[in-house]
Write a protein that holds these residues in place. Sequence first.
Motif, PDB file in Angstrom:
ATOM      1  N   UNK A  92      32.313  45.327  58.796  1.00 16.34           N
ATOM      2  CA  UNK A  92      32.664  46.612  58.214  1.00 16.34           C
ATOM      3  C   UNK A  92      34.032  46.566  57.548  1.00 16.34           C
ATOM      4  N   UNK A  93      34.995  45.882  58.181  1.00 21.78           N
ATOM      5  CA  UNK A  93      36.325  45.757  57.578  1.00 21.78           C
ATOM      6  C   UNK A  93      36.269  44.980  56.271  1.00 21.78           C
ATOM      7  N   UNK A  94      35.476  43.920  56.228  1.00 25.49           N
ATOM      8  CA  UNK A  94      35.349  43.157  54.987  1.00 25.49           C
ATOM      9  C   UNK A  94      34.711  43.989  53.879  1.00 25.49           C
ATOM     10  N   UNK A  95      33.710  44.783  54.262  1.00 31.83           N
ATOM     11  CA  UNK A  95      33.044  45.615  53.249  1.00 31.83           C
ATOM     12  C   UNK A  95      33.989  46.670  52.699  1.00 31.83           C
ATOM     13  N   UNK A  96      34.795  47.274  53.591  1.00 32.67           N
ATOM     14  CA  UNK A  96      35.710  48.327  53.146  1.00 32.67           C
ATOM     15  C   UNK A  96      36.838  47.759  52.289  1.00 32.67           C
ATOM     16  N   UNK A  97      37.359  46.597  52.676  1.00 34.80           N
ATOM     17  CA  UNK A  97      38.477  46.008  51.934  1.00 34.80           C
ATOM     18  C   UNK A  97      38.049  45.390  50.605  1.00 34.80           C
ATOM     19  N   UNK A  98      36.774  45.226  50.386  1.00 35.55           N
ATOM     20  CA  UNK A  98      36.287  44.609  49.155  1.00 35.55           C
ATOM     21  C   UNK A  98      36.432  45.583  47.994  1.00 35.55           C
ATOM     22  N   UNK A  99      37.004  45.120  46.892  1.00 34.57           N
ATOM     23  CA  UNK A  99      37.160  45.964  45.710  1.00 34.57           C
ATOM     24  C   UNK A  99      35.856  46.008  44.918  1.00 34.57           C
ATOM     25  N   UNK A 100      35.724  47.054  44.145  1.00 38.12           N
ATOM     26  CA  UNK A 100      34.499  47.240  43.378  1.00 38.12           C
ATOM     27  C   UNK A 100      34.459  46.289  42.190  1.00 38.12           C
ATOM     28  N   UNK A 101      33.277  45.775  41.904  1.00 36.87           N
ATOM     29  CA  UNK A 101      33.090  44.869  40.773  1.00 36.87           C
ATOM     30  C   UNK A 101      32.793  45.619  39.479  1.00 36.87           C
ATOM     31  N   UNK A 102      32.577  46.902  39.560  1.00 32.87           N
ATOM     32  CA  UNK A 102      32.253  47.676  38.360  1.00 32.87           C
ATOM     33  C   UNK A 102      33.517  47.993  37.572  1.00 32.87           C
ATOM     34  N   UNK A 103      33.464  47.868  36.289  1.00 35.92           N
ATOM     35  CA  UNK A 103      34.579  48.153  35.390  1.00 35.92           C
ATOM     36  C   UNK A 103      34.240  49.427  34.620  1.00 35.92           C
ATOM     37  N   UNK A 104      34.538  50.550  35.245  1.00 32.51           N
ATOM     38  CA  UNK A 104      34.122  51.836  34.685  1.00 32.51           C
ATOM     39  C   UNK A 104      34.891  52.164  33.403  1.00 32.51           C
ATOM     40  N   UNK A 105      36.177  51.830  33.369  1.00 36.93           N
ATOM     41  CA  UNK A 105      36.958  52.140  32.169  1.00 36.93           C
ATOM     42  C   UNK A 105      36.453  51.352  30.963  1.00 36.93           C
TER      43      UNK A 105
END
Length: 228
Positions: free
Chosen positions: A119-132
């Motif tokens: 769970x900690x690894x999942x939460x600390x993982x940044x999103x791969x989507x580049x919305x901007x």
Amino acid sequence: MHRYHYNLFPCQNRLLQMQYDKAAYQRHMDGVRKARPKVDTSSPQTFIHLHLKPKKLQLEEERLAIIERDNRLLLEKMSTIMRKQSRVDNVNNYEPKSLNREKRQRELLKVTRDNKSMMERIISRSSMRQEREWEADWQRNLAYMDSISRYPTGWWEKEKTSMSLQSQNRGGSSRDGGRERTSKRSGGGGNSSNRSRGYDSGSFASTSKGDESEKSGENRSQADMQQQ
């Protein structure tokens, strides 16, 4: 009667021929009544063993006899136990214990730690989507579409707004015209009332004077009527 009897073949004595014919007819009718059909139309033969099934009844009786015997033996044993005192003490005063309790606890703790770390690894993982970047790319595509399209974007919405504004303007102009008409009508009514008032005052003045003043008042009233 024998004189009116019709014979198929010629005979010497009609009376005897009539008796012979009646006897032959009687024999024929007896044969018809006693005749039996060549096809057997009677009901088929019934077999008792197919309806009663004695073998099944026998097996059922044997099963019931065995059950009755077992119940009787069990009842005798229970009565014997109730009459006599038991020799074995079957009271269990100890608490049940598990042989692998500690192992299961260790496995549970291990699974809990693994889940927490995941769970900690999942939460600390940044999103791969580049919305901007996606938004900028979409705006760029919209600009390309506007440059190559024949009509501008949202032209139907602009037409709807223009039509609604035109309808509102038409409604306002119609209301203003109605107000002007009502004001004109009210102005004409005021003049007529004033004229009627002048006519009444003239008539009142004519009644207060003499005969000469009455004639002059009538002339004035006629002139006012012509003006109206």
